[in-house]
Design a protein around this motif. Structure first.
Motif, PDB file in Angstrom:
ATOM      1  N   LEU A 141       0.581  -1.173  -0.137  1.00 52.10           N
ATOM      2  CA  LEU A 141       0.089   0.074   0.078  1.00 52.10           C
ATOM      3  C   LEU A 141       0.814   1.212  -0.076  1.00 52.10           C
ATOM      4  N   VAL A 142       1.852   1.282   0.585  1.00 48.26           N
ATOM      5  CA  VAL A 142       2.961   2.423   0.659  1.00 48.26           C
ATOM      6  C   VAL A 142       3.430   2.532  -0.646  1.00 48.26           C
ATOM      7  N   GLU A 143       3.768   1.378  -1.348  1.00 47.74           N
ATOM      8  CA  GLU A 143       4.580   1.634  -2.669  1.00 47.74           C
ATOM      9  C   GLU A 143       3.199   2.353  -3.542  1.00 47.74           C
ATOM     10  N   ASP A 144       2.102   1.743  -3.617  1.00 47.96           N
ATOM     11  CA  ASP A 144       1.041   2.469  -4.186  1.00 47.96           C
ATOM     12  C   ASP A 144       0.834   3.612  -4.206  1.00 47.96           C
ATOM     13  N   VAL A 145       0.785   4.018  -2.858  1.00 44.01           N
ATOM     14  CA  VAL A 145       0.465   5.490  -2.568  1.00 44.01           C
ATOM     15  C   VAL A 145       1.703   6.379  -3.043  1.00 44.01           C
ATOM     16  N   LYS A 146       2.957   6.058  -2.864  1.00 49.24           N
ATOM     17  CA  LYS A 146       4.088   6.736  -3.441  1.00 49.24           C
ATOM     18  C   LYS A 146       3.903   6.777  -4.777  1.00 49.24           C
ATOM     19  N   ALA A 147       3.579   5.745  -5.538  1.00 54.19           N
ATOM     20  CA  ALA A 147       3.385   5.892  -6.992  1.00 54.19           C
ATOM     21  C   ALA A 147       2.255   6.744  -7.622  1.00 54.19           C
ATOM     22  N   ALA A 148       0.921   6.698  -6.876  1.00 56.82           N
ATOM     23  CA  ALA A 148       0.119   7.675  -7.021  1.00 56.82           C
ATOM     24  C   ALA A 148       0.591   9.063  -6.866  1.00 56.82           C
ATOM     25  N   ALA A 149       1.186   9.223  -5.791  1.00 54.77           N
ATOM     26  CA  ALA A 149       1.448  10.728  -5.450  1.00 54.77           C
ATOM     27  C   ALA A 149       2.520  11.233  -6.643  1.00 54.77           C
ATOM     28  N   ALA A 150       3.407  10.520  -6.972  1.00 58.72           N
ATOM     29  CA  ALA A 150       4.353  10.921  -7.994  1.00 58.72           C
ATOM     30  C   ALA A 150       3.457  11.170  -9.323  1.00 58.72           C
ATOM     31  N   GLU A 151       2.743  10.263  -9.534  1.00 58.00           N
ATOM     32  CA  GLU A 151       1.779  10.712 -10.953  1.00 58.00           C
ATOM     33  C   GLU A 151       1.063  11.656 -10.714  1.00 58.00           C
ATOM     34  N   VAL A 152       0.317  12.068  -9.698  1.00 58.06           N
ATOM     35  CA  VAL A 152      -0.610  13.201  -9.499  1.00 58.06           C
ATOM     36  C   VAL A 152       0.247  14.469  -9.272  1.00 58.06           C
ATOM     37  N   GLY A 153       1.834  14.335  -8.851  1.00 61.36           N
ATOM     38  CA  GLY A 153       2.578  15.393  -8.779  1.00 61.36           C
ATOM     39  C   GLY A 153       3.067  15.814 -10.312  1.00 61.36           C
ATOM     40  N   GLY A 154       3.063  14.790 -11.252  1.00 59.47           N
ATOM     41  CA  GLY A 154       3.510  15.025 -12.448  1.00 59.47           C
ATOM     42  C   GLY A 154       2.688  15.810 -13.359  1.00 59.47           C
ATOM     43  N   GLN A 155       1.333  15.333 -13.079  1.00 64.37           N
ATOM     44  CA  GLN A 155       0.067  15.927 -13.476  1.00 64.37           C
ATOM     45  C   GLN A 155      -0.153  17.457 -13.413  1.00 64.37           C
ATOM     46  N   VAL A 156       0.050  17.586 -12.014  1.00 63.50           N
ATOM     47  CA  VAL A 156      -0.159  18.889 -11.497  1.00 63.50           C
ATOM     48  C   VAL A 156       0.903  19.829 -12.192  1.00 63.50           C
ATOM     49  N   ASN A 159      -0.343  20.460 -15.710  1.00 63.89           N
ATOM     50  CA  ASN A 159      -1.301  21.524 -15.789  1.00 63.89           C
ATOM     51  C   ASN A 159      -0.889  22.632 -15.379  1.00 63.89           C
ATOM     52  N   ALA A 160       0.001  23.059 -14.182  1.00 67.08           N
ATOM     53  CA  ALA A 160       0.410  24.298 -13.846  1.00 67.08           C
ATOM     54  C   ALA A 160       1.220  25.073 -15.232  1.00 67.08           C
ATOM     55  N   ALA A 161       2.046  24.146 -15.680  1.00 69.74           N
ATOM     56  CA  ALA A 161       2.824  24.784 -16.990  1.00 69.74           C
ATOM     57  C   ALA A 161       1.972  25.158 -17.943  1.00 69.74           C
ATOM     58  N   GLU A 162       0.894  24.338 -18.468  1.00 66.24           N
ATOM     59  CA  GLU A 162      -0.081  24.799 -19.262  1.00 66.24           C
ATOM     60  C   GLU A 162      -0.821  25.937 -19.094  1.00 66.24           C
ATOM     61  N   ALA A 163      -1.186  26.129 -17.917  1.00 67.07           N
ATOM     62  CA  ALA A 163      -2.061  27.234 -17.453  1.00 67.07           C
ATOM     63  C   ALA A 163      -1.325  28.385 -17.450  1.00 67.07           C
ATOM     64  N   VAL A 164       0.021  28.412 -16.954  1.00 66.37           N
ATOM     65  CA  VAL A 164       0.924  29.527 -17.106  1.00 66.37           C
ATOM     66  C   VAL A 164       1.115  30.039 -18.507  1.00 66.37           C
ATOM     67  N   GLU A 165       1.364  29.091 -19.478  1.00 67.95           N
ATOM     68  CA  GLU A 165       1.579  29.278 -20.971  1.00 67.95           C
ATOM     69  C   GLU A 165       0.116  30.029 -21.440  1.00 67.95           C
ATOM     70  N   GLN A 166      -1.022  29.524 -21.200  1.00 69.11           N
ATOM     71  CA  GLN A 166      -2.054  29.874 -21.585  1.00 69.11           C
ATOM     72  C   GLN A 166      -2.469  31.455 -20.896  1.00 69.11           C
ATOM     73  N   VAL A 167      -2.171  31.659 -19.915  1.00 71.24           N
ATOM     74  CA  VAL A 167      -2.138  33.208 -19.373  1.00 71.24           C
ATOM     75  C   VAL A 167      -1.292  33.884 -19.837  1.00 71.24           C
ATOM     76  N   LYS A 168      -0.050  33.446 -20.160  1.00 74.02           N
ATOM     77  CA  LYS A 168       0.868  34.500 -20.781  1.00 74.02           C
ATOM     78  C   LYS A 168       0.489  34.786 -22.156  1.00 74.02           C
ATOM     79  N   GLN A 169      -0.189  33.902 -22.857  1.00 70.03           N
ATOM     80  CA  GLN A 169      -0.587  33.836 -24.239  1.00 70.03           C
ATOM     81  C   GLN A 169      -1.762  34.880 -24.177  1.00 70.03           C
ATOM     82  N   THR A 170      -2.635  34.693 -23.402  1.00 68.86           N
ATOM     83  CA  THR A 170      -3.784  35.504 -23.205  1.00 68.86           C
ATOM     84  C   THR A 170      -3.433  36.956 -23.175  1.00 68.86           C
TER      85      THR A 170
END
Length: 195
Positions: A141-156, A159-170
């Motif tokens: 379970l600890v390993e699964d949680v670590k993997a899920a946290a890493a995946e969510v961190g990467g997605q965040v 998404n943050a980089a895309e949002a910054v780029e969109q704000v810059k373009q706008t």
């Protein structure tokens, strides 16, 4: 005939009064506020009876705690029994009318008693087995949680980089539009003043 009319009028008035009273009673019975009040009163009665069944009286709780503590710690010494009796008396005074506080105090007292009584070999073995089983089952379970946290961190992060780029373009688009509109307005004013 005059008396009959008066008598009929009196009977009609009495019937109207009775009917109005019955309608008022009926309205009180079916009004939402009255229904809620009756339900709340019934719930309070049920909670009160359950509380008295569970908690008993404060005096009964004191006697029960004193007897239990005295019996459980009789091997640990007489001074503990006296102290437990004093603690039960103090608890009675402080927690009367407060079942949650009394429950917490009883739990704490149980923990003290459990600490005074040494663990048996069987309990020690069972504790070790439970600890080992929990570690065995928790590791995946600890390993699964670590993997899920890493995946969510990467997605965040993505998404943050895309949002910054969109704000810059706008912002750049808005700046260009404002500049174009300002230029158009200047040209319009020039042509109006020259014309």
């Amino acid at each position: 005939m005059g008396e009959d009319t008066e008598q009929l009028s009196t009977e009609i008035a009495a019937t109207r009064g009775n009917l109005a009273n019955h309608l008022d009673e009926l309205q009180d019975k079916v009004s939402p506020a009255a229904i809620v009040d009756r339900k709340k009163a019934a719930a309070r009665d049920r909670v009160g009876s359950v509380r008295s069944k569970v908690m008993g009286s404060a005096g009964g709780a004191k006697d029960s705690v004193t007897g239990t503590v005295s019996g459980a710690v009789s091997g640990a010494g007489g001074s503990v029994s006296g102290t437990a009796s004093e603690a039960a008396e103090t608890a009675k005074d402080q927690f009367q009318g407060s079942p949650l506080a009394a429950g917490v105090a009883a739990f704490g007292l149980g923990m003290v008693i459990a600490a005074l009584v040494p663990a048996t070999r069987a309990e020690s073995r069972a504790a070790v087995q439970v600890k080992d089983a929990v570690q065995d089952h928790a590791q995946p379970l600890v390993e699964d949680v670590k993997a899920a946290a890493a995946e969510v961190g990467g997605q965040v992060k993505d998404n943050a980089a895309e949002a910054v780029e969109q704000v810059k373009q706008t912002g750049q688009d808005a700046t260009g539009r404002v500049k174009d509109e300002g230029t158009t307005a200047v040209e319009t004013v020039r042509t109006d003043t020259q014309g």
